[in-house]
Each structure stands twice: as C-alpha cells, then as structure tokens.
Design an enzyme around this catalytic site. Structure first.
Site, short mmCIF file in Angstrom:
data_model
loop_
_atom_site.label_atom_id
_atom_site.label_comp_id
_atom_site.label_asym_id
_atom_site.label_seq_id
_atom_site.Cartn_x
_atom_site.Cartn_y
_atom_site.Cartn_z
N ASN A 9 0.88 -1.17 0.00
CA ASN A 9 0.00 0.00 0.00
C ASN A 9 0.92 1.22 0.00
O ASN A 9 1.47 1.59 1.03
CB ASN A 9 -0.89 -0.03 1.25
CG ASN A 9 -1.71 1.24 1.40
OD1 ASN A 9 -1.80 2.04 0.47
ND2 ASN A 9 -2.31 1.42 2.57
N TRP A 10 1.07 1.83 -1.17
CA TRP A 10 2.03 2.94 -1.30
C TRP A 10 1.50 4.22 -0.68
O TRP A 10 2.23 5.20 -0.55
CB TRP A 10 2.35 3.19 -2.77
CG TRP A 10 3.07 2.08 -3.46
CD1 TRP A 10 3.41 0.84 -2.94
CD2 TRP A 10 3.55 2.08 -4.81
NE1 TRP A 10 4.06 0.09 -3.89
CE2 TRP A 10 4.16 0.82 -5.05
CE3 TRP A 10 3.51 3.01 -5.84
CZ2 TRP A 10 4.72 0.49 -6.28
CZ3 TRP A 10 4.08 2.68 -7.06
CH2 TRP A 10 4.69 1.43 -7.28
N LYS A 11 0.20 4.25 -0.37
CA LYS A 11 -0.42 5.48 0.17
C LYS A 11 -0.13 6.65 -0.78
O LYS A 11 -0.09 6.43 -1.99
CB LYS A 11 0.07 5.73 1.61
CG LYS A 11 -0.11 4.46 2.46
CD LYS A 11 0.03 4.68 3.94
CE LYS A 11 -0.16 3.34 4.65
NZ LYS A 11 -0.17 3.47 6.10
N HIS A 94 -9.65 1.50 4.46
CA HIS A 94 -8.39 1.65 5.19
C HIS A 94 -8.61 2.61 6.36
O HIS A 94 -9.37 3.58 6.25
CB HIS A 94 -7.29 2.18 4.27
CG HIS A 94 -5.94 2.13 4.90
ND1 HIS A 94 -5.51 3.10 5.79
CD2 HIS A 94 -4.96 1.21 4.84
CE1 HIS A 94 -4.31 2.77 6.23
NE2 HIS A 94 -3.94 1.64 5.67
N GLU A 96 -6.95 4.98 7.48
CA GLU A 96 -6.70 6.40 7.17
C GLU A 96 -7.90 7.01 6.45
O GLU A 96 -8.20 8.20 6.63
CB GLU A 96 -5.41 6.53 6.33
CG GLU A 96 -4.19 6.32 7.21
CD GLU A 96 -3.00 5.71 6.51
OE1 GLU A 96 -2.93 5.75 5.26
OE2 GLU A 96 -2.12 5.16 7.21
N GLU A 166 -5.82 -4.74 10.39
CA GLU A 166 -4.78 -3.76 10.67
C GLU A 166 -5.10 -3.04 11.98
O GLU A 166 -5.93 -2.11 11.99
CB GLU A 166 -4.71 -2.72 9.54
CG GLU A 166 -4.39 -3.33 8.19
CD GLU A 166 -3.73 -2.32 7.25
OE1 GLU A 166 -2.64 -2.62 6.76
OE2 GLU A 166 -4.30 -1.23 7.04
N GLY A 172 2.18 2.37 10.73
CA GLY A 172 3.16 3.45 10.57
C GLY A 172 3.83 3.85 11.87
O GLY A 172 4.49 4.88 11.94
N SER A 211 3.01 -2.04 10.30
CA SER A 211 4.46 -2.12 10.51
C SER A 211 5.02 -3.51 10.20
O SER A 211 5.97 -3.96 10.85
CB SER A 211 4.84 -1.67 11.93
OG SER A 211 4.45 -0.32 12.13
N GLY A 232 2.72 -1.09 4.24
CA GLY A 232 2.83 0.33 3.92
C GLY A 232 4.29 0.72 3.70
O GLY A 232 4.85 0.52 2.62
N GLY A 233 4.91 1.25 4.74
CA GLY A 233 6.28 1.79 4.63
C GLY A 233 7.26 0.86 3.93
O GLY A 233 8.04 1.30 3.07
P1 PGA Z 1 2.58 0.36 7.59
O1 PGA Z 1 1.15 0.58 6.87
O2 PGA Z 1 3.13 -0.95 7.05
O3 PGA Z 1 3.41 1.54 7.16
O4 PGA Z 1 2.33 0.30 9.05
C1 PGA Z 1 0.27 -0.49 6.67
C2 PGA Z 1 -1.02 0.04 6.09
O5 PGA Z 1 -1.46 1.12 6.51
O6 PGA Z 1 -1.63 -0.60 5.22
#
Ligand code: PGA
Length: 252
Positions: A9-11, A94, A96, A166, A172, A211, A232-233
C-alpha cells in the site's frame, strides 16, 4: 490451502516516474514468488505500472474507489474505471480513509458490493484503535466491521474477498501486534465469517497489516490464520518489499 497474498500500500507516495522505477526494480526480485503479489499505487500511476507489469506475476491495486458507477462525484473513481485501467484489487475502508475521509462501515459495504459486482477483488480493512484494544473491544469491533462490510455478498463471493486486519495503533508506528495477537484476532475474524458464510471462511484470505517488514514477516506468516500482509512503509523500496514477499526465508 489458501494462497498467501502480499500487497504493498504505497499510500500518497510515488510519481509515475518513481512508480515505474520501483516496479522495474521489483519485477525480477519477486518473479519467483510463491504468493500473490500486489502493488496498490495512487491512481495517477495506473498507466505506467500496468504497462510494466503486463505478463508478470505482479497485480495492480487501487487504494480506494466510489460505490456509484458514474455521475456527479467530483474527484472520485468508479469500479469500472479501475477495471479498465488494469486494476485487479482495491483496498477499501483503510483506517486512514475512515479517520480522515469519513469512511464508515456502511460506505465500505457499498464499495465492497460495487467492487465485487465489477469483478474487482476488495481488500477490506478492519482493525481497532489502541483504546478499543485496551478496553477489550477488539473482537466485537472486528466482527462487526467484517460482517457489515460483507453484508449482501453470497458465500461464493465472500470466499474471494481479502480482509486486512490492521490494528490502527500498529500502522506506521513501528509497533507490531505480536504474532500471537495478530493470529488470534484474525481467527476471530475468520470465525465471524464462518458464522454467516460457513465454509467460505476456509477460503477467504485474511492479511495482517501494521508495521510489517522484512524482520517480522517470517514470524507473522508462520501463524496458521495469517494469509498475507498489507505493507505500507516497507513497500516503498523494492528490496524491502521483495524480502516481505519472500517471507518464507528467515530474516538475515
Ligand atoms: P505500515 O502501513 O506498514 O506503514 O504500518 C500499513 C497500512 O497502513 O496498510
């Protein structure tokens, strides 16, 4: 046997040129992956990425979509637009989007139904806030979020959906749920699916996200209930994401 699925997930990261560079680097590193590999990019990168991944084992994902087919919804994208742009998967709900863009369980449900109808595979995100975990609400909350999101689908359709568990406090932050915590809550989600959709629960794939990285992926993926990861990251660099894709190798 459920095939594991690792999705990046590149956001809100990567221009088309940066996306092309990342995917070009990634392709040879994951060509021999034993799991499904997905990159969920910002929509401006669909053209560049879909051209580069044609004929490879990498699938394209979106990070959101609207539930309506078309109309006066400025700034939104429909399922058929995604489909026509080479998208196979779409992340829905998600945390966010729930937190910053007023996404609710009801809109997640509408989007899930629209995605399935259009032949997209939804990656439906559920998960608790830290206070909710501390107050003992995790199981009830993820059960509720999951069953509302899937409401209206047939068991056959549910079998093909992907859920991403999640915990919001782990996204994050560098904090990961322990392998056992993640496995246990994913087991609760699977049981919720079983209570309504029966054997579809044995087929639906449930990822962990929060994470997840090259160091912890091996341990998490060894857990019997965990069928993949939403990353994500660690999906923003090819080397790290490829290491997560190859989770079967113990971390160096
Ligand atoms: P993260 O993000 O790996 O940076 O914690 C995961 C996500 O939000 O899908």
């Amino acid at each position: 046997m459920r095939k594991p699925i690792i999705a990046g997930n590149w956001k809100m990261n990567k221009t088309p040129a940066e996306a092309a560079a990342l995917v070009s680097e990634l392709k040879p590193l994951v060509a021999d992956a034993a799991c499904d590999v997905v990159v969920c990019t910002p929509a401006v990168n669909f053209a560049a990425v879909s051209e580069l991944i044609a004929g490879t084992n990498i699938a394209l994902g979106s990070q959101n979509m609207h539930w309506e087919e078309k109309g006066a919804f400025t700034g939104e994208l429909s399922a058929s637009m995604l489909k026509a742009s080479g998208v196979t998967y779409v992340i829905l709900g998600h945390s966010e989007r729930r937190q910053y863009f007023a996404e609710t369980d009801e809109t997640v449900n509408r989007k899930t139904l629209a995605a399935v109808k259009a032949g997209l595979i939804p990656i439906v995100c559920v998960g608790e806030l830290k206070e909710q975990r501390l107050a003992g609400y995790t199981d009830a909350l993820v059960t509720y979020q999951t069953l509302i999101a899937l409401s209206g689908l047939t068991p056959e359709q549910v079998a093909d959906v992907v859920i991403a568990y999640e915990p919001v406090w782990a996204i994050g932050t560098g904090l990961t749920a322990t392998d056992e915590q993640a496995n246990e809550t994913i087991g609760v989600i699977r049981q919720a699916v079983r209570s309504v959709y029966g054997e579809a629960a044995d087929k639906i794939r449930i990822q962990y996200g929060g994470s997840m990285n090259p160091k912890n992926a091996h341990g998490l993926m060894k857990q019997p209930e965990i069928d993949g990861g939403l990353i994500g990251g660690a999906s923003l660099t090819a080397a790290d994401f490829a290491k997560v894709v190859h989770f079967e190798k113990a971390p160096a």
